[in-house]
Design a protein around this motif. Structure first.
Motif, PDB file in Angstrom:
ATOM      1  N   GLU A 171       8.626  10.147   3.491  1.00  0.00           N
ATOM      2  CA  GLU A 171       9.923   9.488   3.331  1.00  0.00           C
ATOM      3  C   GLU A 171       9.965   8.581   2.109  1.00  0.00           C
ATOM      4  O   GLU A 171      11.047   8.191   1.644  1.00  0.00           O
ATOM      5  N   ASP A 172       8.801   8.207   1.586  1.00  0.00           N
ATOM      6  CA  ASP A 172       8.742   7.362   0.387  1.00  0.00           C
ATOM      7  C   ASP A 172       8.957   8.150  -0.894  1.00  0.00           C
ATOM      8  O   ASP A 172       9.077   7.550  -1.975  1.00  0.00           O
ATOM      9  N   LEU A 173       8.999   9.472  -0.808  1.00  0.00           N
ATOM     10  CA  LEU A 173       9.081  10.310  -2.003  1.00  0.00           C
ATOM     11  C   LEU A 173      10.522  10.632  -2.357  1.00  0.00           C
ATOM     12  O   LEU A 173      11.414  10.632  -1.511  1.00  0.00           O
ATOM     13  N   ASP A 174      10.735  10.919  -3.650  1.00  0.00           N
ATOM     14  CA  ASP A 174      12.039  11.339  -4.158  1.00  0.00           C
ATOM     15  C   ASP A 174      12.144  12.851  -4.007  1.00  0.00           C
ATOM     16  O   ASP A 174      11.416  13.599  -4.675  1.00  0.00           O
ATOM     17  N   PRO A 175      13.033  13.341  -3.155  1.00  0.00           N
ATOM     18  CA  PRO A 175      13.112  14.788  -2.941  1.00  0.00           C
ATOM     19  C   PRO A 175      13.548  15.572  -4.171  1.00  0.00           C
ATOM     20  O   PRO A 175      13.370  16.796  -4.222  1.00  0.00           O
ATOM     21  N   ALA A 176      14.100  14.890  -5.176  1.00  0.00           N
ATOM     22  CA  ALA A 176      14.526  15.590  -6.395  1.00  0.00           C
ATOM     23  C   ALA A 176      13.347  15.999  -7.267  1.00  0.00           C
ATOM     24  O   ALA A 176      13.510  16.838  -8.161  1.00  0.00           O
ATOM     25  N   LEU A 190       3.352  12.460  -8.048  1.00  0.00           N
ATOM     26  CA  LEU A 190       4.154  12.093  -6.882  1.00  0.00           C
ATOM     27  C   LEU A 190       5.273  11.171  -7.351  1.00  0.00           C
ATOM     28  O   LEU A 190       5.000  10.178  -8.043  1.00  0.00           O
ATOM     29  N   ALA A 191       6.502  11.481  -6.986  1.00  0.00           N
ATOM     30  CA  ALA A 191       7.654  10.685  -7.407  1.00  0.00           C
ATOM     31  C   ALA A 191       8.100   9.786  -6.261  1.00  0.00           C
ATOM     32  O   ALA A 191       8.455  10.259  -5.177  1.00  0.00           O
ATOM     33  N   ALA A 192       8.079   8.484  -6.512  1.00  0.00           N
ATOM     34  CA  ALA A 192       8.530   7.508  -5.519  1.00  0.00           C
ATOM     35  C   ALA A 192      10.050   7.498  -5.448  1.00  0.00           C
ATOM     36  O   ALA A 192      10.739   7.687  -6.453  1.00  0.00           O
ATOM     37  N   GLY A 193      10.567   7.224  -4.253  1.00  0.00           N
ATOM     38  CA  GLY A 193      12.002   7.178  -4.081  1.00  0.00           C
ATOM     39  C   GLY A 193      12.638   5.877  -4.507  1.00  0.00           C
ATOM     40  O   GLY A 193      13.866   5.799  -4.626  1.00  0.00           O
ATOM     41  N   LEU A 199       7.082   2.046  -5.770  1.00  0.00           N
ATOM     42  CA  LEU A 199       6.126   2.175  -6.868  1.00  0.00           C
ATOM     43  C   LEU A 199       5.403   0.859  -7.118  1.00  0.00           C
ATOM     44  O   LEU A 199       4.202   0.841  -7.390  1.00  0.00           O
ATOM     45  N   ALA A 200       6.120  -0.237  -7.027  1.00  0.00           N
ATOM     46  CA  ALA A 200       5.526  -1.553  -7.317  1.00  0.00           C
ATOM     47  C   ALA A 200       4.481  -1.947  -6.297  1.00  0.00           C
ATOM     48  O   ALA A 200       3.517  -2.648  -6.615  1.00  0.00           O
ATOM     49  N   ALA A 201       4.644  -1.506  -5.058  1.00  0.00           N
ATOM     50  CA  ALA A 201       3.751  -1.930  -3.974  1.00  0.00           C
ATOM     51  C   ALA A 201       2.567  -0.975  -3.870  1.00  0.00           C
ATOM     52  O   ALA A 201       2.447  -0.195  -2.918  1.00  0.00           O
TER      53      ALA A 201
END
Length: 289
Positions: free
Chosen positions: A152-157, A172-175, A180-182
Motif C-alpha cells: 500500500e506504500d507503493l505508487d501503482p503508476a 520501488l516507487a513510494a506513493g 520516502l522520507a521515513a
C-alpha cells in the motif's frame, strides 16, 4: 603502512552531482593505480571510507583513454556513476575539458566534460545499454518487509522493476514523499538479500512531477547505509522509465537525491525511447581540508 605509502600517487577527493563540497556524493580518486593490486585498492577504499573510490589502472594520455576499477569499502563493484563523474571532473580540471573514454568492468563508458557558467567542472557519461524487467513478487515482498513498507506504500503508476545501467538495482516507487522520507531499514537483512540477488542498491523514488523525481538509495552491500547520489542507479532508472513507458519521447529528467541525509544532489538524465543508453550529467567539485 599508510595508504599514501601504498600508492604511486595522491588520493584525491571530489564530491559529485553538486556544486558544493558539503553536498553530493564524495568519491575517492587515485589517478595512478598502475602498481596496485586488488587487495591494496580495497584497503585504500576502506581507509577513504566513501561509498566508492575509483582507481585509474591504465592510461593513454594522447587518446584521453583510461581504465577504471571501482571499490567500495567492502568489495569491488562493476560500475559507479558518481565516481566516474568525479574522475572525469578531476581529469578535466588537470588536463582540460573534452571527451574522455573510460574502460570499465561493464565496458566502454564515454564521458563528455565541460565547464558550467559558474566555472565548475561538469561531466556527462553515456551508460552501458540499459534494460529493466518486472520484479518478481518474492523479490518485492522480502524487500518491503526489510524496509518496513507494505504494498500500500507503493505508487501503482510505477511498478517494481529490477533495472540495469551497469549494475542492477531494484526500483520501488513510494506513493508519498513522507513514505520516502521515513527510511529505517534492516541493514544486515537487506544486505543479505541484495547480495543473493546481485543488486547494487535499492532505488526508492517518489515522483514530484512528470520530469522530477526524488530518490534514496540504500547501499548496505557496500557498507553504506545510504548513497547521497547514485549515478549508476540513475542510468538504470532511465532504462526503467523507458521500459514502463513513462518517457515516450526524448526527455531530460531531474533526480533529486541526498536531501533527507543533508547532502543534496542533482542528477540529470537524458532518456530517449530509441536509445537503450542513458546520459547522466552532474557537476563535481574538490573536497579540501
Amino acid at each position: 603502512m599508510t595508504t599514501d605509502a601504498m600508492t604511486t600517487g595522491e588520493i584525491l577527493r571530489y564530491s559529485a552531482f553538486t556544486s558544493d563540497p558539503s553536498g553530493g556524493n564524495p568519491a575517492g580518486i587515485v589517478l595512478d593505480a598502475t602498481r596496485l593490486d586488488a587487495q591494496q585498492m580495497l584497503a585504500i577504499a576502506a581507509e577513504v571510507g566513501y561509498s566508492e573510490t575509483a582507481f585509474v589502472t591504465e592510461r593513454d594520455e594522447a587518446a584521453r583513454r583510461y581504465r577504471l576499477r571501482y571499490f567500495s569499502p567492502l568489495a569491488e563493484v562493476p560500475f559507479c556513476g558518481h565516481a566516474t563523474v568525479a574522475t572525469a571532473a578531476t581529469l578535466a580540471d588537470r588536463t582540460g575539458t573534452g571527451e574522455l573514454v573510460f574502460d570499465t568492468p561493464v565496458g566502454e563508458i564515454r564521458v563528455a566534460t565541460d565547464i558550467d557558467e559558474a566555472g565548475i567542472s561538469r561531466a556527462t557519461l553515456t551508460s552501458a545499454p540499459t534494460h529493466s524487467r518486472p520484479a518478481a513478487d518474492d523479490e518485492v515482498d522480502e524487500t518491503l518487509a526489510l524496509l518496513g513498507w507494505t504494498r500500500e506504500d507503493l505508487d501503482p503508476a510505477f511498478p517494481p522493476h529490477v533495472a540495469f545501467g551497469g549494475a542492477e538495482h531494484l526500483v520501488l516507487a513510494a506513493g508519498s514523499r513522507a513514505r520516502l522520507a521515513a527510511l529505517d531499514y534492516d541493514f544486515d537483512g537487506l544486505a543479505t538479500v541484495m547480495r543473493a540477488r546481485g543488486w547494487t542498491t535499492v532505488m526508492l523514488v517518489w515522483r514530484e512531477s512528470e520530469r522530477v523525481f526524488h530518490a534514496r538509495n540504500p547501499f548496505p552491500v557496500g557498507g553504506i547505509v545510504e548513497d547521497p547520489a547514485t549515478g549508476a542507479a540513475a542510468a538504470a532508472f532511465g532504462g526503467y522509465l523507458r521500459a514502463v513507458g513513462a518517457v515516450r519521447e526524448p526527455a531530460t529528467v531531474q533526480i533529486r537525491q541526498g536531501e533527507d541525509m543533508g547532502r543534496p544532489s542533482e542528477l540529470l538524465i537524458a532518456v530517449d525511447p530509441a536509445d537503450a543508453r542513458t546520459r547522466v550529467t552532474g557537476r563535481a567539485v574538490p573536497i579540501t581540508g
